[in-house]
Design a protein around this motif. Structure first.
Motif, PDB file in Angstrom:
ATOM      1  N   GLU A 171       0.846  -1.190   0.000  1.00 61.59           N
ATOM      2  CA  GLU A 171       0.000   0.000   0.000  1.00 61.59           C
ATOM      3  C   GLU A 171       0.882   1.240   0.000  1.00 61.59           C
ATOM      4  O   GLU A 171       2.036   1.218   0.461  1.00 61.59           O
ATOM      5  CB  GLU A 171      -0.899  -0.003   1.229  1.00 61.59           C
ATOM      6  N   ARG A 172       0.347   2.317  -0.558  1.00 65.58           N
ATOM      7  CA  ARG A 172       1.123   3.560  -0.580  1.00 65.58           C
ATOM      8  C   ARG A 172       1.387   4.028   0.855  1.00 65.58           C
ATOM      9  O   ARG A 172       0.516   3.938   1.724  1.00 65.58           O
ATOM     10  CB  ARG A 172       0.384   4.645  -1.351  1.00 65.58           C
ATOM     11  N   ALA A 187       5.002  -0.848   5.839  1.00 65.82           N
ATOM     12  CA  ALA A 187       4.133  -1.243   4.729  1.00 65.82           C
ATOM     13  C   ALA A 187       4.412  -2.687   4.303  1.00 65.82           C
ATOM     14  O   ALA A 187       3.486  -3.455   3.999  1.00 65.82           O
ATOM     15  CB  ALA A 187       4.316  -0.291   3.551  1.00 65.82           C
TER      16      ALA A 187
END
Length: 350
Positions: A171-172, A187
Motif C-alpha cells: 500500500e502507498r 508497509a
C-alpha cells in the motif's frame, strides 16, 4: 418482485485511458458491474507494436478501423498477422503476442475472465501448485506504472513451472512523520501479514535492496525471499566471480554493501548501473535492455566475471523481454526475477 438487471450505456472515460506501449487502452466496462467480461478500446495514434504479452485469459479482437498488426511470438520468432476492418481475431489463453497496428487503427478487445489474476491465485490449495506473491515494496513516480509493472511481472513469470504467481505493490505509504525506511518496513510487514492470511505459500520482496527482509521473516509463517541474497548466493554454481547490473548510480553503493554483508564481497568484481530510473525503463524497456547488454558485453570482454546478476527487478523484467535478440556474450546472465520465483516455490514445497 426482484429488481431487473440494469442495462447501461457506457461513455468514453478519459481517466481510464492509459498508455500501453505505442497504444492507448481504455477499460470501458470498468464503469459497469461486470465480473466476468472485460471490454477495452485500444487505439494506435502513430502505429507501432507493444511489448510481448502472454495471455492468461481468452480474448477476441474486433478491428473497428485501420489495420491491426498482431505479432504472434513462437519458437521460430514472430509471425505478423495483418487484419483489416470488420474482421475478428480469436486468441487462446497462453499465446504470447505483441499488439500493433497502422497509425489510427482502433480495436475492440474482449477478455474473459476479467479477474484472471485473482482467479489464478484462488486455484492454490493444499497439495496443489504453490502460490507465490511478488511483492513490490515501492511505488513509481507515475502512478499508472504500478499496475503496468505488476502486469508485466505476472506475464513474464507465468508459465515457468507449476507455481502460480501474483504480483502487487505494498500500500502507498507516507514518510512525513518517519524516515522512508521505517515507513517502507511498516508497509512491507502489513503486506506480508496479509499474504499469510491469504494463504500464499511464499513471498518474494521484489526489490534488490532486499528491504525489511529480516523483519518480514520474523512475522511470516511462510518463506520470504530476497532476490539479491538468493541470486548472488547461487552464482558460485557458474564460477568463482560474478558481477551485478542495477538501475541507478545511487543503488551501486547500497547493493555492494548488501553483497559484502551476505559474505560475497570478495567474489563480486563490481556493481554497474545503466543509469535509468524505473519510470524510464517501463516507458522504453528495449532501450534499457540494450543498456544492460552493452555492460554484459564489456564484462565478457574483461573476462573476470563468469556470471552476471541483474540486480533490479525492473531492469531484469526489461532485459528478459529482449534477451533472445542479443548475441550470446559468453557469460551467464541470471534472470533474478525467475531465480527468486523458483527459489520461493522450492522453499514452499518443503
Amino acid at each position: 418482485m426482484p429488481t431487473p438487471p440494469k442495462v447501461t450505456v457506457l461513455p468514453f472515460d478519459e481517466s481510464r485511458a492509459k498508455p500501453f506501449g505505442p497504444a492507448v487502452i481504455e477499460h470501458r466496462t470498468a464503469q459497469s458491474e461486470f465480473g466476468e467480461l472485460g471490454t477495452y478500446f485500444m487505439t494506435f495514434p502513430d502505429g507501432g507494436h507493444a511489448d510481448p504479452w502472454t495471455l492468461q485469459y481468452e480474448e477476441s479482437i474486433y478491428v473497428i478501423s485501420g489495420e491491426a498488426s498482431l505479432l504472434v511470438v513462437g519458437e521460430g520468432g514472430e509471425t505478423d498477422m495483418r487484419v483489416g476492418a470488420d474482421e475478428l481475431i480469436a486468441l487462446p489463453k497462453g499465446v504470447t503476442v505483441r499488439y500493433g497496428g497502422e497509425p489510427g487503427t482502433r480495436l475492440l478487445l474482449s477478455i474473459a475472465p476479467l479477474n484472471w489474476a485473482e482467479a489464478d491465485s484462488a486455484q492454490g490449495e493444499p497439495g496443489g501448485a504453490p502460490r507465490v506473491l511478488f511483492l513490490t515494496p515501492f511505488h513509481f513516480e507515475k502512478p499508472e506504472h504500478d499496475d503496468e509493472f505488476d502486469a508485466v511481472l505476472t506475464s513474464l513469470l507465468t508459465g515457468h513451472g507449476e507455481q502460480i504467481v501474483s504480483a502487487r505493490h505494498v500500500e502507498r505509504f507516507e514518510s512525513d512523520d518517519v524516515d522512508y525506511d521505517t515507513a517502507q518496513t511498516e508497509a512491507i510487514l502489513r503486506a506480508v501479514e496479509q499474504a499469510n492470511a491469504e494463504k500464499y505459500d511464499a513471498i518474494v520482496i521484489a526489490c534488490h535492496y532486499d528491504p525489511a527482509l529480516s523483519e518480514a521473516r520474523g512475522v511470516s509463517r511462510i518463506p520470504v525471499v530476497g532476490p539479491l541474497q538468493l541470486t548472488t548466493g547461487i552464482t558460485t554454481q557458474f564460477g568463482p566471480k560474478f558481477a551485478v547490473i542495477t538501475d541507478i548510480p545511487e543503488a551501486v553503493e547500497v547493493i555492494q554493501g548488501l553483497i559484502d554483508g551476505y559474505g560475497r564481497g570478495a567474489d563480486c568484481v563490481g556493481v554497474s548501473a545503466i543509469d535509468w530510473d524505473g519510470d524510464a525503463i517501463l516507458e522504453d524497456p528495449r532501450g534499457a535492455a540494450e543498456a544492460v547488454d552493452r555492460i554484459v558485453a564489456d564484462l565478457a570482454e574483461a573476462g573476470e566475471a563468469r556470471s552476471v546478476v541483474i540486480g533490479c527487478t525492473i531492469v531484469s523484467s526489461a532485459y528478459e523481454r529482449y534477451r533472445q535478440q542479443f548475441p550470446d556474450r559468453g557469460v551467464v546472465v541470471l534472470n533474478s526475477n525467475l531465480v527468486a520465483l523458483k527459489g520461493a516455490a522450492a522453499l514452499a514445497a518443503n
